[in-house]
Design an enzyme around this catalytic site. Structure first.
Site, PDB file in Angstrom:
ATOM      1  N   HIS A 342     -19.348  28.487  11.984  1.00 17.54           N
ATOM      2  CA  HIS A 342     -19.790  28.168  10.632  1.00 17.54           C
ATOM      3  C   HIS A 342     -18.670  28.553   9.671  1.00 17.54           C
ATOM      4  O   HIS A 342     -17.868  29.440   9.948  1.00 17.54           O
ATOM      5  CB  HIS A 342     -21.060  28.982  10.339  1.00 17.54           C
ATOM      6  CG  HIS A 342     -21.755  28.658   9.064  1.00 17.54           C
ATOM      7  ND1 HIS A 342     -21.314  29.113   7.829  1.00 17.54           N
ATOM      8  CD2 HIS A 342     -22.893  27.944   8.810  1.00 17.54           C
ATOM      9  CE1 HIS A 342     -22.138  28.697   6.893  1.00 17.54           C
ATOM     10  NE2 HIS A 342     -23.100  27.980   7.453  1.00 17.54           N
ATOM     11  N   ASP A 419     -21.676  36.587  15.295  1.00 17.53           N
ATOM     12  CA  ASP A 419     -22.504  35.992  14.250  1.00 17.53           C
ATOM     13  C   ASP A 419     -23.810  35.532  14.882  1.00 17.53           C
ATOM     14  O   ASP A 419     -23.849  34.514  15.574  1.00 17.53           O
ATOM     15  CB  ASP A 419     -21.756  34.824  13.608  1.00 17.53           C
ATOM     16  CG  ASP A 419     -22.596  34.071  12.580  1.00 17.53           C
ATOM     17  OD1 ASP A 419     -23.733  34.488  12.309  1.00 17.53           O
ATOM     18  OD2 ASP A 419     -22.100  33.048  12.051  1.00 17.53           O
ATOM     19  N   GLN A 422     -27.978  32.239  13.957  1.00 17.98           N
ATOM     20  CA  GLN A 422     -28.790  31.203  14.599  1.00 17.98           C
ATOM     21  C   GLN A 422     -29.411  31.671  15.911  1.00 17.98           C
ATOM     22  O   GLN A 422     -30.070  30.883  16.589  1.00 17.98           O
ATOM     23  CB  GLN A 422     -27.925  29.956  14.865  1.00 17.98           C
ATOM     24  CG  GLN A 422     -27.399  29.291  13.619  1.00 17.98           C
ATOM     25  CD  GLN A 422     -28.488  28.679  12.775  1.00 17.98           C
ATOM     26  OE1 GLN A 422     -29.570  28.349  13.254  1.00 17.98           O
ATOM     27  NE2 GLN A 422     -28.224  28.515  11.484  1.00 17.98           N
ATOM     28  N   LYS A 445     -33.253  33.155   8.228  1.00 17.31           N
ATOM     29  CA  LYS A 445     -33.284  32.345   9.453  1.00 17.31           C
ATOM     30  C   LYS A 445     -34.337  32.863  10.436  1.00 17.31           C
ATOM     31  O   LYS A 445     -34.531  32.264  11.492  1.00 17.31           O
ATOM     32  CB  LYS A 445     -31.905  32.365  10.131  1.00 17.31           C
ATOM     33  CG  LYS A 445     -30.741  31.889   9.243  1.00 17.31           C
ATOM     34  CD  LYS A 445     -30.845  30.418   8.897  1.00 17.31           C
ATOM     35  CE  LYS A 445     -29.730  29.979   7.963  1.00 17.31           C
ATOM     36  NZ  LYS A 445     -28.432  29.845   8.589  1.00 17.31           N
ATOM     37  N   CYS A 583     -21.953  22.929   7.084  1.00 19.93           N
ATOM     38  CA  CYS A 583     -20.980  24.024   6.889  1.00 19.93           C
ATOM     39  C   CYS A 583     -20.258  24.350   8.189  1.00 19.93           C
ATOM     40  O   CYS A 583     -19.995  25.512   8.503  1.00 19.93           O
ATOM     41  CB  CYS A 583     -21.654  25.274   6.331  1.00 19.93           C
ATOM     42  SG  CYS A 583     -22.302  25.057   4.661  1.00 19.93           S
TER      43      CYS A 583
END
Length: 626
Positions: A342, A419, A422, A445, A583
């Site tokens: 991202h 990260d 998600q 999220k 993104c």
């Protein structure tokens, strides 16, 4: 006014409380021991200890929470230490528990006792009684340690055969099973306050993720239709049609449990944290720090001190780049990322590399959207300072072999950021098993409010990092000549944090943990496979990203139709998807595209949702809009 002239606990020039540093000449340990003994004597005698009567559990900054130490009023010179010791930062009730093993509540007292003693975690509901939400006619009971208010039930995700507690629960929400029928969960405090005249008992039930039935072994069915009822916005109609929300990778919707927890906070707990001795500060601090511990358990971190609240994954990555990166990355050093990232995991590293004269290197992916591990390892070397990689691609849904990639980077002496924006709502995450140095995610999220997220950092790494922002809350003492900083996590939380939404994040973690991440992962896998099979039958549709391991993301294009047009036409049918570059422009360009249409899944999505999507795309392709 010099430091030595300030009175203890008085305001400094910034207007914040001056917590200063202890006088090394005073016998703090001896005086504290006497105060703790008095604390114990009063508690066992059935009286409210005077220290708690004025402060409340965890409600004040360390300086005003500790009992007063006899000594001169004038502040002594500040010792040469960067941070206070750990014992200086713990509240009196924590020290009392550690030294004497004293529980905060051991007595049979009416519910009119102070809030901070009610919050010790005695459930209100008993078998045969229906829980109810606070009302104007009924003085509100406070949630335990920031948990859900009395009357909140386990989310309605089990089928009708699930046994219920006698007396039932609010309509549409089955009550949790009695804890006596489930394995004990000492690590998780109950989440309901004491009933009037209640007595602590292991037979009372509470909302606790550890006592939720294991859907993998119980044979019970995951019911997404019941989950959908927990989300009020999913009852909306868009353009006259029922809303089908398939834009979960952008943001998830919020359940009643989170919405009502936020409302409860603002009605009964709203205050700044850590800095005051009054009751609302105690409530707010309890709730805020309880949320931190819920994040700790959610990620399986070793301590709440390893958890830093941030606005989201983006801010957390910038924090690492600006704090750790500025100190440890220099000219000629290398930063490694992947093509899947991202923009939030690309731009901060570009900025750092440009500032420091470092080099940004990118691990390639194959045509299926999987990282080429052979090429990745070749990028690693003695100049690699930090590796930052996504756990799950937001554009393609690829699940990255994060644990293997972390270990490969560590063999070359690099630190690793993962990260998890998600990942956390789709699968269990264990940062100790991953062995990553940092892990970041965004609350919105995972069914929590926007503007809140968290950074996990290994304690030995956080200790070496300077603050990246300055202000109140992150300081131990400030003079015009020198500032002493708090240890992590406070060092990285300058100013007033997003307190209410952190509490909302804790409620969201309670909710998703009760659903069961293993069950969510299995259900979403089956739903994604069902959806991909449906969409492959749409003429001219091509799915982008076919990794062997994928989360609930289906990214696709339609021949001859612009992605933004697809998104607009689906919206007319009440179906929300994301159209654009997500993104993540580099990975889409690697796939030869500038944009895709993305349908992303959550546990409230159903096969009917995907049937509606496929039917709408068929009508679009054959030119027969309904």
């Amino acid at each position: 006014m010099t430091t030595s002239e300030r009175s203890p606990g008085g305001p400094d020039v910034s207007g914040h409380e001056n917590i200063g540093a202890p006088d090394p000449s005073l016998d703090v340990a001896g005086a504290l021991g006497k105060e703790l003994q008095r604390f114990a004597n009063e508690l066992f005698a059935g009286r409210l200890p005077s220290a708690l009567a004025s402060v409340g559990a965890g409600g004040a900054s360390p300086a005003v929470t500790l009992p007063p130490v006899p000594g001169p009023v004038a502040r002594p010179p500040i010792p040469n230490a960067n941070v206070p010791t750990e014992s200086d930062l713990r509240p009196i009730h924590t020290l009392a528990h550690e030294h004497f093993g004293i529980p905060l509540v051991t007595r049979n007292e009416p519910s009119a006792e102070p809030y901070f003693l009610q919050s010790a975690g005695i459930p209100t509901a008993v078998p045969g009684a229906s829980p109810s939400l606070p009302s104007a006619a009924q003085p509100p009971s406070a949630p335990s340690f920031g948990g859900l208010p009395a009357g909140f039930a386990v989310p309605s995700v089990f089928d009708a055969s699930t046994p219920s507690v006698p007396g039932g629960a609010p309509s549409g929400m089955p009550a949790p099973a009695p804890s006596a029928a489930a394995p004990p969960a000492p690590a998780a405090p109950p989440h309901a306050p004491a009933a009037s005249g209640g007595v602590p008992s292991s037979d009372l039930f509470s909302f606790s993720p550890e006592v939720t039935p294991d859907l993998r072994s119980s044979g019970e069915l995951f019911d997404p239709h019941a989950v959908k009822k927990d989300f009020p916005i999913l009852q909306e109609r868009v353009h006259g049609r029922p809303l089908v929300w398939l834009d979960n990778a952008a943001t998830t919707q919020k359940p009643h449990a989170v919405i009502e927890r936020l409302s409860y906070f603002y009605q009964h707990e709203n205050s700044n944290v850590h800095r005051a001795a009054h009751t609302l500060a105690a409530r707010s601090t309890d709730a805020y720090e309880a949320a931190r511990d819920k994040v700790r358990r959610f990620l399986n971190a070793s301590s709440p001190k390893d958890i830093v609240f941030a606005r989201g994954a983006t801010e957390a990555i910038n924090l690492v780049a600006q704090s750790w990166g500025r100190r440890h990355v220099g000219p000629g050093d290398e930063i490694v990322i992947t093509w899947l990232e991202h923009h939030a995991n690309i731009v901060p590293w570009q900025l750092l590399a440009a500032e420091k004269g470092a080099r940004l290197r990118v691990a390639p992916v194959d045509d299926n959207g999987e990282v080429r591990l052979d090429a990745y390892e070749k990028l690693l070397g003695p100049k690699t300072r930090i590796v930052s990689l996504t756990h799950v691609s937001n554009a393609l849904g690829t699940v990255v072999p994060a644990q293997e990639m972390v270990h490969m980077a560590h063999r070359h002496g690099a630190r690793v950021v993962v990260d998890g924006a998600q990942a956390v709502s789709h699968m269990p995450v264990d940062v100790q098993a991953l062995d990553c140095d940092f892990y970041v995610f965004s609350g919105h999220k995972v069914f929590a409010p926007t503007g809140i997220g968290a950074l996990y950092g290994k304690p030995e790494v956080l200790e070496t990092m300077p603050p990246w922002q300055g202000g109140g809350n992150m300081i131990a003492d400030v003079t015009f000549e020198k500032t002493l900083y708090q240890p992590a996590p406070a060092r990285f939380e300058a100013g007033t944090g997003n307190i209410a939404d952190a509490v909302g994040l804790g409620a969201a973690i309670d909710y998703v943990t009760a659903l069961g991440l293993p069950a969510i992962h299995r259900y979403e896998h089956e739903l994604r496979c069902y959806g991909e099979e449906l969409l492959r039958g749409v003429p001219g549709l091509r799915i982008i990203g076919n990794a062997k391991e994928k989360a609930g993301v289906i990214s696709f294009v339609l021949d001859g139709v612009r992605t933004e047009d697809v998104g607009g036409l689906l919206d007319k049918e009440g179906i929300a998807v994301r159209s654009g570059h997500h993104c993540a422009q580099p990975i889409l360009r690697r796939m030869g595209l500038e944009s895709t249409v993305r349908a992303s899944l959550a546990p409230y999505n159903t096969r009917e949702d995907l049937d509606a999507l496929a039917a709408a795309l068929h009508r679009l392709q054959v030119g027969r809009p309904r």
